[in-house]
Design a protein around this motif. Structure first.
Motif, PDB file in Angstrom:
ATOM      1  N   LYS A   7      -8.627 -21.172 -18.923  1.00  0.00           N
ATOM      2  CA  LYS A   7      -8.624 -22.583 -19.298  1.00  0.00           C
ATOM      3  C   LYS A   7     -10.032 -23.161 -19.272  1.00  0.00           C
ATOM      4  O   LYS A   7     -10.460 -23.806 -20.226  1.00  0.00           O
ATOM      5  N   THR A   8     -10.747 -22.950 -18.181  1.00  0.00           N
ATOM      6  CA  THR A   8     -12.087 -23.533 -18.062  1.00  0.00           C
ATOM      7  C   THR A   8     -13.187 -22.553 -18.514  1.00  0.00           C
ATOM      8  O   THR A   8     -14.313 -22.956 -18.750  1.00  0.00           O
TER       9      THR A   8
ATOM     10  N   THR B 293      -3.305 -13.665 -23.471  1.00  0.00           N
ATOM     11  CA  THR B 293      -3.675 -14.152 -24.801  1.00  0.00           C
ATOM     12  C   THR B 293      -4.728 -15.253 -24.698  1.00  0.00           C
ATOM     13  O   THR B 293      -5.709 -15.261 -25.461  1.00  0.00           O
ATOM     14  N   CYS B 294      -4.566 -16.148 -23.743  1.00  0.00           N
ATOM     15  CA  CYS B 294      -5.546 -17.229 -23.549  1.00  0.00           C
ATOM     16  C   CYS B 294      -6.921 -16.673 -23.194  1.00  0.00           C
ATOM     17  O   CYS B 294      -7.944 -17.180 -23.652  1.00  0.00           O
TER      18      CYS B 294
ATOM     19  N   VAL C 276      -8.519 -15.313 -26.314  1.00  0.00           N
ATOM     20  CA  VAL C 276      -8.958 -16.410 -27.184  1.00  0.00           C
ATOM     21  C   VAL C 276     -10.237 -17.034 -26.616  1.00  0.00           C
ATOM     22  O   VAL C 276     -11.198 -17.290 -27.337  1.00  0.00           O
ATOM     23  N   ARG C 277     -10.252 -17.240 -25.314  1.00  0.00           N
ATOM     24  CA  ARG C 277     -11.417 -17.839 -24.644  1.00  0.00           C
ATOM     25  C   ARG C 277     -12.651 -16.957 -24.817  1.00  0.00           C
ATOM     26  O   ARG C 277     -13.743 -17.430 -25.103  1.00  0.00           O
ATOM     27  N   PHE C 278     -12.461 -15.661 -24.646  1.00  0.00           N
ATOM     28  CA  PHE C 278     -13.584 -14.739 -24.777  1.00  0.00           C
ATOM     29  C   PHE C 278     -14.125 -14.742 -26.198  1.00  0.00           C
ATOM     30  O   PHE C 278     -15.327 -14.793 -26.420  1.00  0.00           O
ATOM     31  N   LYS C 279     -13.228 -14.716 -27.159  1.00  0.00           N
ATOM     32  CA  LYS C 279     -13.658 -14.691 -28.559  1.00  0.00           C
ATOM     33  C   LYS C 279     -14.376 -15.975 -28.937  1.00  0.00           C
ATOM     34  O   LYS C 279     -15.382 -15.941 -29.618  1.00  0.00           O
ATOM     35  N   ASP C 280     -13.853 -17.115 -28.478  1.00  0.00           N
ATOM     36  CA  ASP C 280     -14.505 -18.393 -28.754  1.00  0.00           C
ATOM     37  C   ASP C 280     -15.910 -18.397 -28.179  1.00  0.00           C
ATOM     38  O   ASP C 280     -16.867 -18.787 -28.831  1.00  0.00           O
ATOM     39  N   GLY C 281     -16.014 -17.945 -26.918  1.00  0.00           N
ATOM     40  CA  GLY C 281     -17.315 -17.905 -26.258  1.00  0.00           C
ATOM     41  C   GLY C 281     -18.279 -17.016 -27.001  1.00  0.00           C
ATOM     42  O   GLY C 281     -19.439 -17.375 -27.217  1.00  0.00           O
TER      43      GLY C 281
END
Ligand code: GDP
Ligand code: MG
Length: 162
Positions: free
Chosen positions: A142-143, A24-25, A28-33
């Protein structure tokens, strides 16, 4: 014009792997990017329809029907969890039995930022990936390390096959 007209093709991508590996993280990270950082999706010209496994993996009940029609599968383990790595073989066996024959699979060793707690060596991930003939990367949801790169690799492979 609907947003879909900006994309050439849409693909169903699914995130698989044991509970708590970071699926899930990563999503979320991919979508934010994709939304904040860049024009990657527009550039590649594909639209990812990404499906997360919302907790079913905890009970080993991700139904086969769920990924039977997926064009790509991102299979994750956690580099700080040996069991999550050992279960990759079982995941791949399941996938090879039930997924589309030409499904694009990528193996990801997630939580690469947690160097101090690492229990799965990079070369062990590489070896396993080579054995199954799938690409491999270590990521950090995370990063953000390698997250865009992983989706980019999947995107290129999908476009190649389309
Ligand atoms: P899922 O069950 O596979 O969807 O896993 P989650 O995305 O819910 O993540 C499980 C836990 O791992 C959460 O506490 C996350 O904050 C943590 N986590 C996920 N990805 C990373 C990562 O790349 N690095 C670190 N340090 N923690 C992560
Ligand atoms: Mg989840």
């Amino acid at each position: 014009a609907s947003i879909n007209e900006y994309y050439d093709i849409a693909f169903k991508v699914m995130l698989l792997g044991d509970s708590a590996v970071g699926k899930t993280c990563l999503l979320v990270r991919f979508k934010d990017g994709a939304f904040l950082g860049g024009n990657f999706i527009a550039t590649v010209g594909i639209d990812f329809r990404i499906w997360d496994t919302a907790g079913q993996e905890r009970f080993r009940s991700v139904t086969h029907a769920y990924y039977r029609d997926a064009q790509a599968l991102l299979l994750l383990y956690d580099i700080t969890s040996k069991p999550s790595f050992d279960n990759i073989r079982a995941w791949l066996t399941e996938i090879h039995e039930h997924a589309q024959k030409d499904v694009v699979i990528m193996l990801l060793g997630n939580k690469s930022d947690m160097a101090a707690e690492r229990v799965v060596k990079t070369e062990d991930g590489e070896k396993l990936a080579k054995e199954y003939g799938v690409p491999f990367m270590e990521t950090s949801a995370k990063t953000g390390v390698n997250v865009d790169l992983a989706f980019q690799a999947i995107g290129k492979e999908l476009k190649h096959r389309a």
